[in-house]
Design a protein around this motif. Structure first.
Motif, mmCIF file in Angstrom:
data_model
loop_
_atom_site.group_PDB
_atom_site.id
_atom_site.type_symbol
_atom_site.label_atom_id
_atom_site.label_comp_id
_atom_site.label_asym_id
_atom_site.label_seq_id
_atom_site.Cartn_x
_atom_site.Cartn_y
_atom_site.Cartn_z
ATOM 1 N N ALA A 291 25.976 -2.178 -43.360
ATOM 2 C CA ALA A 291 26.034 -1.653 -41.995
ATOM 3 C C ALA A 291 27.042 -2.418 -41.154
ATOM 4 C CB ALA A 291 24.648 -1.715 -41.352
ATOM 5 N N ALA A 292 27.083 -3.748 -41.283
ATOM 6 C CA ALA A 292 28.040 -4.554 -40.516
ATOM 7 C C ALA A 292 29.468 -4.167 -40.866
ATOM 8 C CB ALA A 292 27.792 -6.036 -40.781
ATOM 9 N N TYR A 293 29.747 -3.992 -42.154
ATOM 10 C CA TYR A 293 31.098 -3.611 -42.575
ATOM 11 C C TYR A 293 31.474 -2.247 -42.001
ATOM 12 C CZ TYR A 293 34.984 -2.322 -45.632
ATOM 13 O OH TYR A 293 36.201 -1.914 -46.103
ATOM 14 N N ARG A 294 30.548 -1.294 -42.090
ATOM 15 C CA ARG A 294 30.855 0.053 -41.596
ATOM 16 C C ARG A 294 31.067 0.059 -40.077
ATOM 17 N NH1 ARG A 294 32.867 2.318 -45.912
ATOM 18 N NH2 ARG A 294 31.353 2.625 -47.596
ATOM 19 N N ILE A 295 30.331 -0.755 -39.374
ATOM 20 C CA ILE A 295 30.506 -0.802 -37.920
ATOM 21 C C ILE A 295 31.887 -1.338 -37.568
ATOM 22 C CG2 ILE A 295 29.708 -1.991 -35.840
ATOM 23 C CD1 ILE A 295 26.861 -1.759 -36.983
ATOM 24 N N GLU A 322 19.306 -13.031 -37.116
ATOM 25 C CA GLU A 322 20.031 -11.786 -36.946
ATOM 26 C C GLU A 322 21.520 -11.999 -37.157
ATOM 27 O OE1 GLU A 322 19.411 -10.301 -33.029
ATOM 28 O OE2 GLU A 322 20.376 -11.995 -32.039
ATOM 29 N N LEU A 323 22.197 -10.912 -37.412
ATOM 30 C CA LEU A 323 23.646 -10.897 -37.555
ATOM 31 C C LEU A 323 24.210 -10.106 -36.389
ATOM 32 C CD1 LEU A 323 26.149 -11.512 -39.427
ATOM 33 C CD2 LEU A 323 25.852 -9.166 -40.260
ATOM 34 N N GLY A 356 16.298 -1.433 -37.431
ATOM 35 C CA GLY A 356 15.505 -1.999 -36.343
ATOM 36 C C GLY A 356 16.318 -2.879 -35.421
ATOM 37 N N GLY A 357 17.615 -2.637 -35.323
ATOM 38 C CA GLY A 357 18.482 -3.456 -34.474
ATOM 39 C C GLY A 357 18.809 -2.780 -33.166
ATOM 40 N N LEU A 375 21.840 -7.000 -35.676
ATOM 41 C CA LEU A 375 21.127 -6.548 -36.866
ATOM 42 C C LEU A 375 20.149 -7.622 -37.325
ATOM 43 C CD1 LEU A 375 24.217 -5.149 -38.791
ATOM 44 C CD2 LEU A 375 22.683 -3.922 -37.255
ATOM 45 N N PRO A 376 18.848 -7.344 -37.333
ATOM 46 C CA PRO A 376 17.867 -8.350 -37.778
ATOM 47 C C PRO A 376 17.998 -8.608 -39.273
ATOM 48 C CG PRO A 376 16.793 -6.253 -37.397
ATOM 49 C CD PRO A 376 18.208 -6.083 -36.919
#
Length: 389
Positions: A291-295, A322-323, A356-357, A375-376
């Motif tokens: 998810a972080a990469y896609r964002i 969290e990230l 859940g972020g 992001l948790p």
């Protein structure tokens, strides 16, 4: 099942036993003058045995029958002594012990009849009472049997409903699997061919340029590299669609370990990008990493499309729980006229919501646009609400 639900039947059974003990004690006290301590003890034991009529119907049947026979032999209290026995007969029949219920009924009724027959003056009245008791015992046994059959019917209905629900779920999963396979085929037949053509043509153009000794345009190199990455990610996506049940099906998907390649492609396409990493880089949960990469990928794509000539700053914070991923640009976005969310932004919100972020995507007061995702790293008991954009 809650504590209250577990103890409610026990409380009802105890209340029944106490009420029966009080009733029989009152009847014995006013109906007989020679009742003693053993008689009241028999009343108490036979009545309190009813507290176990659900969990131990045979125990309740045996104790109540024996105690009430003792009471009937000693003081002859009349039909009232049969009340605990009838309740126990009902419980035994309800539990499926029909033979035991019939045997206890026969023993009690036979004893009662034998005790009353020698009384010549009152034989007619006693026989009427015994006949009435026979009817009550038969009714108690029939009621217990009917209750058992009804309970079995309800359990069967629940089992069939659960089986039908399971069948529906299996059918739904099968349809979803078939749909995933169809989508995978469509993607393979359409996008894979097109991307492969782009990659081959870009490679040929790069080769010819180098063969002629010409400088290869950076945009052409970016196209070649991006098409290669697109092919790799498309293959990983097709693998996920074809084998979604395998635990490591998405292992080939992109994560923050490919952040440097993503930033280099953006730079080669003419977008100035600065990257700041805070905290210690460490392995992340697969969903969070992807998810972080896609964002970041979608945010840089939006900057290239909509912010024309702007620069971007990517910040990744590795916190304890969290990230945090944030992408800022210095474009021309106006806080008074926020852009209409597109498919990319909606996709980011869905990814963050599944984890859940929280996601904040809005124009900055000083100009430009910001995307911030928290992001948790641990599973949360409930999905937190997203901040309004």
């Amino acid at each position: 099942m809650s504590f209250k639900d577990r103890w409610r039947p026990l409380a009802k059974d105890g209340l029944l036993a106490v009420a029966m003990a009080v009733l029989l004690s009152f009847i014995v006290s006013i109906g007989t003058r020679h009742a003693g301590v053993p008689d009241y003890a028999a009343v108490l034991a036979g009545s309190l045995a009813l507290a176990a009529w659900r969990r131990g119907p045979l125990v309740a049947l045996a104790v109540s029958t024996a105690c009430m026979l003792v009471l009937a032999v000693r003081v002859e209290p009349g039909p009232a002594a049969a009340y605990p026995v009838m309740v126990s007969v009902f419980a035994a029949a309800r539990a499926g012990h029909r033979v035991a219920a019939a045997l206890a009924s026969a023993v009690y009724l036979g004893t009662d009849l034998a005790l009353n027959l020698p009384d010549i003056d009152g034989s007619v009245r006693e026989l009427q009472d015994t006949t009435l008791l026979i009817g009550w015992f038969v009714a108690a046994k029939v009621a217990g049997t009917v209750t058992r059959h009804r309970q079995a019917y309800l359990e069967e209905a629940e089992r069939r409903a659960a089986e039908a629900e399971r069948t529906r779920e299996e059918a739904s999963r099968r349809r979803a699997s078939e749909e995933r396979l169809r989508i995978a085929r469509e993607l393979h037949d359409s996008l894979t061919h097109s991307i492969s053509v782009i990659k081959v043509q870009a490679g040929v153009a790069v080769h010819l340029a180098r063969k002629r000794g010409e400088e290869v345009p950076p945009a052409l190199l970016a196209i070649q590299e991006a098409s290669g990455d697109a092919t790799r990610e498309l293959r990983a996506t097709l693998e996920v669609l074809r084998d979604a049940g395998r635990p490591d099906a998405e292992a080939a998907a992109s994560g923050l370990d490919r952040l440097d390649d993503l930033v280099e492609r953006a730079r080669s396409a003419g977008l100035p990008v600065e990257v700041t990493i805070r905290g210690t880089r460490r392995p992340l949960p697969t969903e969070v990493d992807r998810a972080a990469y896609r964002i970041v990928q979608e945010s840089l794509t939006n900057v290239s499309r909509h912010a024309g000539g702007a620069a971007a700053a990517v910040r990744v914070d590795y916190a304890d729980r969290e990230l945090i991923v944030q992408v800022d640009d210095d474009g021309t976005a106006d806080p008074d006229a926020p852009p209409v969310p597109g498919t990319g932004l909606l996709g980011m919100r869905e990814r963050v919501a599944e984890l859940g972020g929280r996601l904040r995507a809005e124009p900055r007061p000083e100009g430009g646009f910001t995307v911030r995702a928290e992001l948790p790293l641990e599973a949360l008991p409930a999905v937190r609400e997203q901040e309004p954009a």
